[in-house]
Design a protein around this motif. Structure first.
Motif, short mmCIF file in Angstrom:
data_model
loop_
_atom_site.label_atom_id
_atom_site.label_comp_id
_atom_site.label_asym_id
_atom_site.label_seq_id
_atom_site.Cartn_x
_atom_site.Cartn_y
_atom_site.Cartn_z
N LYS A 75 0.84 -1.20 0.00
CA LYS A 75 0.00 0.00 0.00
C LYS A 75 0.87 1.24 0.00
N ASP A 77 0.37 5.65 0.32
CA ASP A 77 -0.47 6.83 0.50
C ASP A 77 0.42 8.06 0.43
N HIS A 170 -4.55 10.07 -5.52
CA HIS A 170 -5.24 8.88 -6.02
C HIS A 170 -4.60 8.40 -7.32
N TYR A 171 -4.75 7.13 -7.57
CA TYR A 171 -4.25 6.49 -8.78
C TYR A 171 -4.80 7.19 -10.02
N SER A 173 -3.35 6.28 -13.77
CA SER A 173 -3.38 5.20 -14.75
C SER A 173 -2.03 4.50 -14.74
N ASN A 174 -1.92 3.39 -15.48
CA ASN A 174 -0.64 2.69 -15.58
C ASN A 174 0.44 3.54 -16.23
N ALA A 177 1.88 8.76 -13.71
CA ALA A 177 2.15 8.72 -12.27
C ALA A 177 1.24 9.71 -11.55
N PRO A 178 0.80 9.38 -10.35
CA PRO A 178 -0.10 10.29 -9.64
C PRO A 178 0.59 11.53 -9.08
#
Length: 186
Positions: A75, A77, A170-171, A173-174, A177-178
């Motif tokens: 995980k 954050d 938050h995410y 996409s592949n 990068a966030p």
């Protein structure tokens, strides 16, 4: 290792908000103000602005070895946290992740979004402009953000009213990068 005092950082940061997917300033413009057409300055803050990262790792273990033999990331954050010193309806709306605003001659109003929990929230982007080593500039862009902390407006006799905010990344996409971090180097 010798101490390099040029790597010490002190000073305030400025926060900007834009729509999710807003055109980001190019890296070479790290020392310039983001375009006002896409980015809004959130105004004064109090007690600084914090960028945080929390990573959780699961342990890999075997009976034959007493030490942790490996770890796997389970995980992540990332957050940008502050107290907004300008208690405007616009900042309240941002920290409540949107809603309905209206205005007229001599007034403006805001009502928070109270739709179903199945409704997609209004994600937005945040730019944190602060300092980097060498008294240069550092820009941290959170591309898909929501405030995930409680919001309160405290009206007291002897303290300033602030709007606390903890914007969570938050995410995206592949391929996107966030978070994007860039330092000015000269």
């Amino acid at each position: 290792m010798a101490v390099n005092t040029n790597n010490l950082i002190q000073g305030p940061a400025t926060l900007y908000t834009g729509a999710f997917g807003a055109t980001e300033p190019v890296d070479s413009a790290v020392n310039t103000t983001p375009a006002a057409s896409a980015w809004t300055d959130l105004g004064g803050t109090q007690d600084g602005v914090k960028f945080g990262g929390d990573q959780t790792y699961g342990e890999l273990e075997v009976d034959q070895i007493t030490l942790r033999v490996g770890s796997r990331l389970t995980k992540q954050d990332f957050t940008i946290e502050t107290s907004l010193a300008e208690a405007t309806l616009e900042n309240l709306s941002l920290t409540l992740n949107g809603g309905t605003s209206a205005s007229g001659s001599g007034w403006k109003s805001f009502e928070p979004n109270v739709t179903s929990s199945a409704t997609q929230p209004n994600y937005f982007a945040i730019i944190l402009d602060g300092y980097a080593p060498g008294q240069f500039r550092r820009r941290i862009i959170g591309r898909r953000m929501l405030n995930t902390d409680s919001v309160e407006l405290a009206y007291t006799k002897d303290k300033q009213t602030l709007i606390p905010a903890k914007f969570a990344v938050h995410y995206v996409s592949n391929s996107v990068a966030p978070i994007h971090v860039v330092d000015q180097t000269n």
